[in-house]
Design a protein around this motif. Structure first.
Motif, PDB file in Angstrom:
ATOM      1  N   VAL A   1       9.991  60.067  35.183  1.00 13.86           N
ATOM      2  CA  VAL A   1      11.295  59.433  35.384  1.00 13.86           C
ATOM      3  C   VAL A   1      11.242  58.519  36.610  1.00 13.86           C
ATOM      4  O   VAL A   1      11.716  57.377  36.572  1.00 13.86           O
ATOM      5  N   ARG A   2      10.643  59.002  37.715  1.00 15.87           N
ATOM      6  CA  ARG A   2      10.533  58.179  38.925  1.00 15.87           C
ATOM      7  C   ARG A   2       9.695  56.930  38.669  1.00 15.87           C
ATOM      8  O   ARG A   2      10.050  55.834  39.099  1.00 15.87           O
ATOM      9  N   LEU A   3       8.580  57.102  37.971  1.00 11.92           N
ATOM     10  CA  LEU A   3       7.704  55.961  37.692  1.00 11.92           C
ATOM     11  C   LEU A   3       8.386  54.948  36.769  1.00 11.92           C
ATOM     12  O   LEU A   3       8.243  53.738  36.948  1.00 11.92           O
ATOM     13  N   ALA A   4       9.143  55.434  35.800  1.00  9.29           N
ATOM     14  CA  ALA A   4       9.860  54.527  34.896  1.00  9.29           C
ATOM     15  C   ALA A   4      10.904  53.719  35.669  1.00  9.29           C
ATOM     16  O   ALA A   4      11.042  52.509  35.460  1.00  9.29           O
ATOM     17  N   ALA A   5      11.618  54.367  36.595  1.00 12.35           N
ATOM     18  CA  ALA A   5      12.622  53.665  37.397  1.00 12.35           C
ATOM     19  C   ALA A   5      11.941  52.626  38.294  1.00 12.35           C
ATOM     20  O   ALA A   5      12.421  51.495  38.430  1.00 12.35           O
TER      21      ALA A   5
ATOM     22  N   THR B   1       9.104  51.137  37.731  1.00 14.67           N
ATOM     23  CA  THR B   1       8.620  50.064  36.868  1.00 14.67           C
ATOM     24  C   THR B   1       9.742  49.094  36.542  1.00 14.67           C
ATOM     25  O   THR B   1       9.564  47.880  36.590  1.00 14.67           O
ATOM     26  N   ARG B   2      10.928  49.623  36.239  1.00 12.67           N
ATOM     27  CA  ARG B   2      12.076  48.745  35.948  1.00 12.67           C
ATOM     28  C   ARG B   2      12.428  47.887  37.156  1.00 12.67           C
ATOM     29  O   ARG B   2      12.706  46.696  37.019  1.00 12.67           O
ATOM     30  N   ARG B   3      12.416  48.471  38.365  1.00 16.76           N
ATOM     31  CA  ARG B   3      12.718  47.695  39.576  1.00 16.76           C
ATOM     32  C   ARG B   3      11.676  46.607  39.801  1.00 16.76           C
ATOM     33  O   ARG B   3      12.004  45.471  40.140  1.00 16.76           O
ATOM     34  N   LEU B   4      10.397  46.959  39.612  1.00 21.33           N
ATOM     35  CA  LEU B   4       9.330  45.971  39.802  1.00 21.33           C
ATOM     36  C   LEU B   4       9.401  44.858  38.760  1.00 21.33           C
ATOM     37  O   LEU B   4       9.179  43.690  39.078  1.00 21.33           O
TER      38      LEU B   4
ATOM     39  N   GLY C   1      10.618  39.252  37.592  1.00 23.45           N
ATOM     40  CA  GLY C   1      11.405  38.243  36.882  1.00 23.45           C
ATOM     41  C   GLY C   1      12.102  37.291  37.840  1.00 23.45           C
ATOM     42  O   GLY C   1      12.145  36.085  37.606  1.00 23.45           O
ATOM     43  N   GLU C   2      12.652  37.834  38.928  1.00 18.84           N
ATOM     44  CA  GLU C   2      13.315  36.986  39.925  1.00 18.84           C
ATOM     45  C   GLU C   2      12.325  36.024  40.568  1.00 18.84           C
ATOM     46  O   GLU C   2      12.600  34.826  40.694  1.00 18.84           O
ATOM     47  N   VAL C   3      11.170  36.556  40.975  1.00 18.26           N
ATOM     48  CA  VAL C   3      10.170  35.726  41.652  1.00 18.26           C
ATOM     49  C   VAL C   3       9.643  34.644  40.718  1.00 18.26           C
ATOM     50  O   VAL C   3       9.529  33.476  41.100  1.00 18.26           O
TER      51      VAL C   3
END
Length: 90
Positions: free
Chosen positions: A19-23, A25-28, A33-35
């Protein structure tokens, strides 16, 4: 050999880590996408945030000029009456 409780604790810990890794990954992915979006924006020649601010300032200036011209026109129009409208056919 491990007992059932130990394996179950490992499974719970693994699920929490997933769950932590999935969250993360979504943030990264969002940040990537922004960069990439900013990079494409700059490389496209369209400009960046600075250009947007300059364009917004230019729009504001032009809008003020329109208001000033409309006001000037209404004052001039009040001083010189338009010709009377032709009679309408009945």
């Amino acid at each position: 050999m491990r007992n059932g409780h130990s394996l179950q604790a490992d499974l719970v810990a693994t699920d929490a880590r997933t769950v932590r890794l999935a969250a993360r990954t979504r943030r990264l992915e969002a940040r990537l996408g922004e960069v990439l979006g900013e990079q494409v924006w700059r490389e496209s020649g369209i400009g960046g945030p600075g250009d947007t601010e300059r364009l917004q300032a230019r729009i504001t200036t032009l809008e003020q000029q329109v208001v000033d011209l409309e006001l000037s026109n209404s004052r001039t129009g009040a001083m010189t009456s338009p010709p009377p409208a032709p009679p309408t056919a009945s």
